[in-house]
Design a protein around this motif. Structure first.
Motif, PDB file in Angstrom:
ATOM      1  N   GLU A  30       0.841  -1.211   0.000  1.00 16.95           N
ATOM      2  CA  GLU A  30       0.000   0.000   0.000  1.00 16.95           C
ATOM      3  C   GLU A  30       0.869   1.251   0.000  1.00 16.95           C
ATOM      4  N   HIS A  31       1.946   1.195   0.756  1.00 18.62           N
ATOM      5  CA  HIS A  31       2.840   2.367   0.824  1.00 18.62           C
ATOM      6  C   HIS A  31       3.466   2.652  -0.547  1.00 18.62           C
ATOM      7  N   GLU A  33       2.452   1.684  -3.516  1.00 23.60           N
ATOM      8  CA  GLU A  33       1.450   2.050  -4.524  1.00 23.60           C
ATOM      9  C   GLU A  33       0.956   3.489  -4.326  1.00 23.60           C
ATOM     10  N   SER A  34       1.093   4.010  -3.107  1.00 24.27           N
ATOM     11  CA  SER A  34       0.579   5.360  -2.843  1.00 24.27           C
ATOM     12  C   SER A  34       1.657   6.438  -2.973  1.00 24.27           C
ATOM     13  N   PRO A  36       3.753   9.339  -4.405  1.00 23.25           N
ATOM     14  CA  PRO A  36       3.375  10.306  -5.443  1.00 23.25           C
ATOM     15  C   PRO A  36       4.243  10.150  -6.692  1.00 23.25           C
TER      16      PRO A  36
ATOM     17  N   HIS B 121       6.233   0.856  -7.922  1.00 24.67           N
ATOM     18  CA  HIS B 121       6.401   2.286  -8.177  1.00 24.67           C
ATOM     19  C   HIS B 121       7.470   2.467  -9.242  1.00 24.67           C
TER      20      HIS B 121
END
Lengths: 183, 174
Positions: A30-31, A33-34, A36, B121
């Motif tokens: 979750e971290h 994917e979130s 910025p 990411h």
């Protein structure tokens, strides 16, 4: 030898694979994917970083017969970077410019010491580093600053050429010198 | 811009070939150029991960870690890999279990889709710039430095001629 295989021109390829503490995978996912994107991306603060990817892998793909199935006992965090310069300078920049942001993903990994202890951080990263066997770069002598400056200059030249296309020699030279006095 | 990551098993008998082949290929510019010739790859890396190197795991195989930063999406370019440099592709992955051995390209695309590590990411310092744009802009900057250097010392007619020559020479990068 290994240091050389991670290099191409001014670029360095870093691959870090570290086991995630049991039970931390979802929170870490979750971290990540979130985080910025774009200018607010904490990685943008590094300045020397061309590309980076942060991923979790929990499974190894079974290729089918005749492979015997390899199963992972736990999940792993994969962090890759392609950056300018040497590894120690880059890791120092992570400590200085990312700090808690970098701790935000690596604190979920086993034995991670944190960026506050620079020496321990560098040791931990090097201990989890996987050397590149081959690293190819389309523009190996160009730093991030070179690329960004070149792209911005290209835009300025195109705009200038469009605006000055009907100018005579004297006006063209005058406008050119005024426009590009900073170069 | 797209990142493609593959993590695939190496057959034990093929490890020696990669261990010998990579150091040789690394020193040969034409081997880098073969991969980069299509002008859609910015950065690409291969790493051999030994089976005892993944901490806390007991693996049967050594693994090949591959990461490429493309002008995406990757599906558009697999045809080029499969048909233009199939020998290189087969040498790298051809002894991995279940590798489809291109050409043709479709089984290779299916294999890449199966093995691609998704999610996470991704960061790029210049996400809107293709490889061609970056290389072109770097070339333009180099040529432009010469024009700037002489711009103030030329008379207007000579400057205009030098400026036109610059635009003609740098056209591909603009």
């Amino acid at each position: 030898m290994a240091e050389r295989s991670n290099r191409n021109g001014v670029a360095y390829s870093l691959t870090v694979i570290a086991p995630i503490v049991a039970g931390h995978e979802e929170e870490l996912r979750e971290h990540i994917e979130s985080l910025p994107m774009g200018p607010d991306d904490p990685l943008a603060r590094l300045g020397s970083l061309h590309f980076s990817r942060i991923q979790i892998f929990s499974d190894l793909v079974y290729q089918g017969e005749p492979q015997k199935h390899d199963a992972l006992k736990g999940s792993h965090l994969v962090f890759t970077s392609s950056f300018d310069g040497d590894l120690s300078t880059y890791l120092a920049a992570i400590c200085d410019r990312l700090g808690e942001d970098a701790d935000g993903w690596w604190r979920h990994c086993a034995g991670y010491p944190g960026t506050a202890d620079r020496a321990a951080f560098e040791r931990w990263i090097r201990d989890h580093q996987v050397d590149s066997s081959m690293f190819s770069v389309a523009y190996p002598q160009a730093t991030v600053a070179d690329v960004l400056d070149s792209l911005a200059l290209r835009e300025r030249i195109v705009e200038f050429a469009a605006a000055a296309q009907s100018a005579g020699p004297e006006e063209l030279q005058r406008r050119f010198l005024a426009e590009f006095a900073d170069r | 811009m797209v990142g493609l990551t593959l993590f695939t098993p190496i057959r034990p008998q093929w490890l020696w070939m990669l261990k010998i082949g990579f150091p040789i290929a690394r020193r040969l510019a034409f081997q880098h150029n073969r991969v980069l010739q299509f002008e859609f790859i910015h950065y690409v890396r291969w790493s051999i991960l030994r089976r005892d190197q993944l901490k806390g795991e007991q693996l049967r195989y050594h693994y090949l870690f591959f990461e490429s930063n493309f002008d995406g999406p990757w599906q558009h370019y697999i045809d080029a890999f499969a048909y233009v440099i199939p020998r290189n592709i087969r040498l790298l992955w051809g002894r991995g279990p279940a590798f489809p051995y291109p050409p043709p390209a479709e089984p290779l695309k299916d294999w890449i889709a199966m093995n691609s590590m998704e999610g996470g990411h991704y960061y790029c310092a210049y996400p809107e710039a293709s490889t061609r744009m970056v290389k072109g802009a770097l070339d333009v900057r180099e040529r432009f430095a010469g024009l700037v250097e002489e711009a103030g010392s030329l008379d207007p007619e000579a400057f205009a001629a030098a400026y036109e020559r610059f635009l003609a020479d740098a056209q591909a990068g603009l």
